[in-house]
Write an enzyme that holds these catalytic residues in place. Structure first.
Site, PDB file in Angstrom:
ATOM      1  N   GLY A 113       0.823  -1.203   0.000  1.00  0.00           N
ATOM      2  CA  GLY A 113       0.000   0.000   0.000  1.00  0.00           C
ATOM      3  C   GLY A 113       0.856   1.250   0.000  1.00  0.00           C
ATOM      4  O   GLY A 113       2.069   1.200   0.212  1.00  0.00           O
ATOM      5  N   CYS A 114       0.207   2.375  -0.215  1.00  0.00           N
ATOM      6  CA  CYS A 114       0.934   3.643  -0.333  1.00  0.00           C
ATOM      7  C   CYS A 114       1.506   4.069   1.017  1.00  0.00           C
ATOM      8  O   CYS A 114       2.712   4.303   1.148  1.00  0.00           O
ATOM      9  CB  CYS A 114       0.034   4.718  -0.935  1.00  0.00           C
ATOM     10  SG  CYS A 114      -1.589   4.863  -0.162  1.00  0.00           S
ATOM     11  N   TYR A 115       0.654   4.162   2.028  1.00  0.00           N
ATOM     12  CA  TYR A 115       1.169   4.514   3.352  1.00  0.00           C
ATOM     13  C   TYR A 115       2.194   3.485   3.844  1.00  0.00           C
ATOM     14  O   TYR A 115       3.244   3.852   4.369  1.00  0.00           O
ATOM     15  CB  TYR A 115       0.030   4.627   4.372  1.00  0.00           C
ATOM     16  CG  TYR A 115      -0.842   5.856   4.240  1.00  0.00           C
ATOM     17  CD1 TYR A 115      -0.302   7.128   4.331  1.00  0.00           C
ATOM     18  CD2 TYR A 115      -2.222   5.743   4.069  1.00  0.00           C
ATOM     19  CE1 TYR A 115      -1.113   8.262   4.237  1.00  0.00           C
ATOM     20  CE2 TYR A 115      -3.031   6.872   3.976  1.00  0.00           C
ATOM     21  CZ  TYR A 115      -2.473   8.126   4.061  1.00  0.00           C
ATOM     22  OH  TYR A 115      -3.271   9.236   3.985  1.00  0.00           O
ATOM     23  N   ALA A 135       5.623   4.219   2.450  1.00  0.00           N
ATOM     24  CA  ALA A 135       6.259   5.414   3.013  1.00  0.00           C
ATOM     25  C   ALA A 135       6.722   5.184   4.450  1.00  0.00           C
ATOM     26  O   ALA A 135       7.777   5.667   4.864  1.00  0.00           O
ATOM     27  CB  ALA A 135       5.294   6.599   2.943  1.00  0.00           C
TER      28      ALA A 135
END
Lengths: 344, 344, 344, 344
Positions: free
Chosen positions: D148-150, D153
Site C-alpha cells: 500500500g501507499c502509506y 512510506a
C-alpha cells in the site's frame, strides 16, 4: 467607542485586523501605519476592503498612537519592543501580535530570535494573551502578548490533558501543519505559488521559533517539566493550522477523555469540542475565531491523539488579538468576532 | 423579526443562506427542509455552523412553510415550480434560487431544461431578482426569481454599455469562468478534487442553460436584439465567478467608459466600479455580496473589455437572494450582508 | 551525441529543459550556466533532478558555449541578444527561449520591451520556431526564436481558420489563461501562493507583450491584416495554458470545421485535434509537448470557438525548444519528448 | 517482449500503469479490462493517453489473461482473491495492487476488511513486493502483493532504524498525509473539489486498514514487537504521500543517523537519502518512482524524526508494481521507470 491603531498594517495579520475591526460595533479604527506605504489608501493595497475601510496608511508616530485607546502591533519580531518604553508611558494599551513579549526567559528568546531584547522589563509585565488560560490577568494588562499560531493550536490541545495530569509530559509530539499565509506576505521564492502548490513538506525540523513559546506554555500547565518534539509542515492552502498531538496516557481506557475536554471548554466561546468520533477540519473554522478540537484513543492503546484546527490568521493571530482587546476593555468577548466560518 | 424557511438546505447555496442568515439582525431562521436528511441537526452536516445554527432538517411541509414570512428555495430546477400553487395561495413570499421562474418564454425554458413547466402562470408573475435593474418591481413581488450566477456576472457587466447604446448588441462574447462549487455538492466524478485540481477547461460550449436567461436579460436593456456567444470554463478553485465580456464599440476612443460605469452604479451598494487600470479579482469578493467591475478599451481599438467578479455562492446565489428579501420586506438592503470579503 | 548548453538555468524553463534533456537519447548535457549560482550542483537547487543531472552551474563563458553543438537561452528578454554576435561566429546553433528574436519589426519590439535591441541584424536571420508553420526553415537555421507560450496556443488555434480564409481576420478575440509558473520563479508578491490561490483575474488588459508576436504570426497566415483583442488571465494552478479563441465565420453552418482541423494537423506529432464535442483540458497535456485542440460552432450561429491547451513550460517553452533542436539537427522530431502526460 | 494485462483499468492506479507501461521498452500492453466500460477506447476515458495507448477496455476473461505473461490487478480489495485459483494454474504471473494478499494473518485481514478471504492459501505463497526488503523472494514469485501507499512510506522510513536496533519499537508514531488521488476515482462527496480544497483533516484515526499491513512489515524488521500509532491526513493536492515518523532513540546523540540511512539505501535505485539538513518534498518525486528520505534528531534530544515522500500513485502503487514486474522477469529494475519528476 474605542479608538484603535494598527502598526504595520500591510501584512496578512494587518489586513485581517482590518477585516474584523471594520465590523466591530465598539471600535473606531483611527490609525494604520506603514513606513513603506504612507499616504496610500488601505483599500488600494487591499481591494477586499473597498467601501469598508477608508483610511490611508500613515507614518508611525508615537503621539498619534498614544492618543488611541489600543494599539495593535502587526509587525515582524524585534519591532514592537523598540516602541514600548515611549508608548506605554501614556495611557494606552497594547496588543502585540509579534513574538517580542511572549517568552519570559530573555536569554532563551535572544538565542532563538538572534538579537538582543531591547525591552526586557516589559516582558515581565506583559500578559500572555491566551484567554483560555489567562483571561483574568488579561483584563487589567496594559500589554498583552498575543500567542503565536502554532502555540495556540498546540496549547489548547494539550491543556485539558496536562491540567488533569493524565499524560506523561516528558514525551509529547506535536505534528503541525499550516497554510502558506503563515509565511506572511514577503516576496520569497519559497512562498511562490508554483513552489508551494501540489507540495507538502516539513520545515524547521531541527528547531522552530515557536518551540520555546509552546514549551513555556505547556510547562505552566503541569508541575513536571515537559519535553516536546514539534514538527511543522507546509500545506498547499492559504489559511488554516492543524495540530495532531500525541501523548502517552497514564490512565486506563475507561477514562472518559471526551468528557474531560467538554468540561474544560464548556464555557469557552471559541473552543469547540467536537462530538466523539469527529475530526476537526480547517475549513470549518475558516475566517472565524473558533478552535475546533477532537480527541481519540486509537485502538484503546496507550496513546492519546488530540486534533485541533484554527484559522492561523484569526484565532492564530488577529482574531485572538481582538478577543484580547475585548477582554482588556470589558467588552463582550465576542464583539466583532461573530463571523460565521466560510465553507465551502 | 421575519420568519424564514429554506427548502432544500443540504447543498452549497443552502449552507450559504444559513451562514448569512445566522447573522441577519431581522431574520429568525425557523425551518430548513431536506427530504433525505430529515431529523439531522444542520450543524452535523455543516460543522462550520456549530454553535450558530441549532435547527434540524425537517420534511418539507406546506403548512409549516406557509406559516413563515419568506421561503427560500435552494432546490435543483423543476422542484420549486411544483409547490407554488399551493404555497403562494397563503400570505407568504418566495425567493426561488433555482431556474424555474427566470425565463419568461416557457417553450424556450422547456427546451433548455428538458421538462414541462408545471407552473407557467407563476412565471409571468415572478419578478427577476436583479436589484440593479428590477428593484422597484421586487418590492411588491410575492415571488422573486433570483438570477443565476453567470447571468448576474454577465448582465451587470453589459448593463451600462447596452443602456447607453454604445455597443453593437449583435456581436457579444462572454468568456466566463467559475469555481467548482458552482457544480454543486452532488457526488460526480467530474467534480472530484483529483479531476478538477490543476486543470482548466471550457464546458457547455455548444450551449449552456444560462444562455437564454442571459439573452433575455440583455434584450431587456436594448431595443435591438442581442446575440451572445457564451463560453463558461471551470477554474480549480472553490468560489468565484469571473466574466470577461467583449463588445464592439460604436463610439470613438474619447468616450469616457469609466465615467459611464461609475455613474450607472453610483448608488448601488453591491456593485463596485474599480478605478481605471484595475482588474477585479475573485478573491476580493470572496464570501461577500459585492460585484467588482472594471472596463478597458485595449490599445484604443474598437473593442471594449468589461471584467466582473462575484462570489458565485453570494452575489451569484444566496447573498443576492437575501438582498431580494431585504428589498421585498422594506429592510435595509444591506442587512445581513455586511460580511467583509475574506482575503487572502 | 549532441553537446548541449543551457544559459540561465535557474528558472522554470531551465529546469524543464533539464528534465526533458535528461532523458534525450542523443543529447549530452554539457554546460549549464548561472551567474548567481555558479558552483552549485543543479540538483541542490532542483532536488527533483537528484540522481538524474550531475552538473554544477558555471559562469557563462563564450568559449565553453561555442564548443557545444547547441546552446539554449533560458534567460529573461534582453540577455540573449547581447551574446549573439560573439557566439554565432562560431559553428554553434542557438535556440533562444526568450523574446529577443521573435518580433521582426524592431521598433515595435523596442516599444513593447522598453529597451534598444542590440542585435537587430540577427532578428532577420532568426527563424521563428513554430514547427507547424516553419519546419523547413528551421532545419537549416543557425538561430531559432522559440515562440512564447500564449503565442503558441493562439497561433495553433487560428492557423487552420486563417489559412482556409473562412473567418474575418479583423475581429479576433483570444481569451487566454495561464498557470502561475508562467510568471517565472522571481520572488514577487503577486506570484505568492496566498495571493494567487483561490483567485482568478485578468492581467495586461491594456496590452501584453505577446500581442505583437501573435499578430505578426497571424498576419503571416492571411493576406488581410488581422486585428486581435488578447486578454490573458491567471489561473490558480501551476502549469498549463488554455486559449479560447473567437472569430466570425464567413462560411455557412454546413462547413466541416472538424475536418478542416483534422486535415491541417494530420501529420503533426504534437497537435492533437480532439473528436467533435470534446474540450481540451490542461491536465491532459501536463508535462508533455502536446497541444490539444477542439473547435465548436455554438448554436450554429456565426461565431467559431476554438479551444487549445498546452503545458506552458513544455509546448509553450522548453519542449518546443527541444522539438526545434531535433528539427535543426535532423533527429527524430520526437526524441526526448515521449513523456506521457501526468494525469491526474 | 512481455505481454501484460491490467484488470480494472478505470481508476487512478490503472491509468498510472498505462502511463508508465506505454514507455516501457520491454512490455507489450495487450489487455485492459473493465466490466463497466468494455468496448470503450482507453483514450476516450483518459485523454492524456491519446496517441499513446490504442487499446479498448474489454470484459475480464481468464483465458485472455492467462495468455499474458503478467497480469496487474488494479481492482478494489476482495476482487483479485476471487480470480487467483483459476488464473494461477496457468503459467502467468500476477502483481496485485490491492490489499488482498498483503496481510499474512487471515483473521486479522478479515476483521479489517470486513469480508471472508476467499483465497487464503494464496496469501501464504504471495510475496510482499517491497523490493528494498524482499527483492530476492520477488524474483521467483508467481504472485506479488504490491504494498500500500502509506505502508511503503512508513516502512522505508523505519527500516534502517529497526534493523539497526536503535529505537524503541513499542512506541512508534507515524503521522502521514496523502493527496486526494489516494481516495480513488469513485464519486464520493468527501472527495469533491469543493470539499477537499483549502482543507486539512485527519481521517481513520480510530484505525486505518493500512495499520495491520504496516505493523506486520515493521515486525519483520525487529525481534521485538512493534506498537504503532498511525494517523493519516488528507492534503489538498492531487498526488503525494508524506510520512513524518517519530521514535525514541536508544543511542546517544553522537550516533551517525545520516550514515546509517545512506548506507542502508546505497544500492537502492529508488530510495534517495537526502543530505543532512534537507527535507523531502512531495513535488520532488511527482510522477516518479522515487522515495526521498531525510532524518533528523531535533535539538539533540532523544527523538528521531524521519520524513519520507513518495508519489502515492507511483512508488505507492503502479510504479512499485512495475518495479516488481521488472524484478520478477529479470529485467533492468528501472526499465520503464526513468520518468524524471515533474517540478514545478
Amino acid at each position: 467607542m474605542i479608538r484603535a491603531a494598527i502598526v504595520g498594517g500591510t501584512g496578512y495579520t494587518g489586513v485581517e485586523l482590518l477585516r474584523l475591526l471594520a465590523n466591530h460595533p465598539q471600535v473606531d479604527l483611527a490609525v494604520i501605519t506603514s513606513r513603506s506605504e504612507a499616504g496610500m489608501p488601505v483599500a488600494d493595497m487591499f481591494p477586499s476592503l473597498r467601501g469598508r475601510v477608508d483610511l490611508c496608511f500613515t507614518e508611525p508616530d508615537t503621539k498619534t498612537l498614544a492618543a488611541c485607546d489600543v494599539v495593535f502591533f502587526a509587525t515582524p519580531h524585534a519591532v514592537a519592543m523598540k516602541s514600548m518604553d515611549e508608548l506605554l508611558q501614556h495611557d494606552v494599551r497594547v496588543v502585540d501580535l509579534s513574538a517580542d513579549f511572549r517568552v519570559k526567559d530573555i536569554p532563551l528568546w535572544e538565542s532563538w530570535y538572534g538579537c538582543k531584547h531591547e525591552a526586557p522589563h516589559w516582558v515581565d509585565k506583559a500578559v500572555y494573551g491566551l484567554p483560555e488560560i489567562n483571561r483574568e490577568a488579561m483584563r487589567t494588562a496594559q500589554l498583552v502578548a498575543a500567542p503565536g499560531c502554532y502555540p495556540t493550536a498546540v496549547q489548547l490541545g494539550y491543556l485539558p490533558l496536562l491540567e488533569a495530569g493524565i499524560i506523561n509530559p516528558s514525551d509529547l509530539i506535536a505534528n503541525c501543519a499550516s497554510g502558506v499565509s503563515g509565511a506572511g506576505k514577503a516576496a520569497k521564492v519559497t512562498s511562490l505559488y508554483a513552489e508551494c502548490n501540489e507540495d507538502f513538506k516539513a520545515y524547521g525540523v531541527p528547531g522552530h521559533r515557536h518551540l520555546p513559546e509552546i514549551e513555556q506554555g505547556l510547562n505552566g500547565m503541569t508541575a513536571e517539566g515537559v519535553n516536546l518534539t514539534f514538527v511543522p509542515h507546509l500545506i498547499p492552502m492559504t489559511r488554516g493550522i492543524h495540530a495532531t498531538l500525541y501523548a502517552t496516557l497514564t490512565v486506563d481506557p475507561s477514562y472518559d477523555l471526551q468528557a474531560l475536554f467538554e468540561q474544560r471548554y464548556a464555557d469557552e466561546p471559541y473552543v469547540d469540542v467536537l462530538p466523539a468520533g469527529s475530526v476537526p477540519q480547517t475549513r470549518t473554522v475558516r475566517g472565524s475565531n473558533y478552535c475546533r478540537i477532537a480527541v481519540e484513543r486509537p485502538q484503546g492503546r496507550d496513546k492519546v491523539v488530540v486534533m485541533t484546527a484554527i484559522d492561523n490568521l484569526v484565532k492564530g493571530a488577529s482574531g485572538q488579538a481582538i478577543q484580547a482587546m475585548n477582554i482588556m476593555f470589558g467588552l463582550d468577548e465576542c464583539a466583532g468576532l461573530n463571523v460565521v466560518p466560510l465553507s465551502p
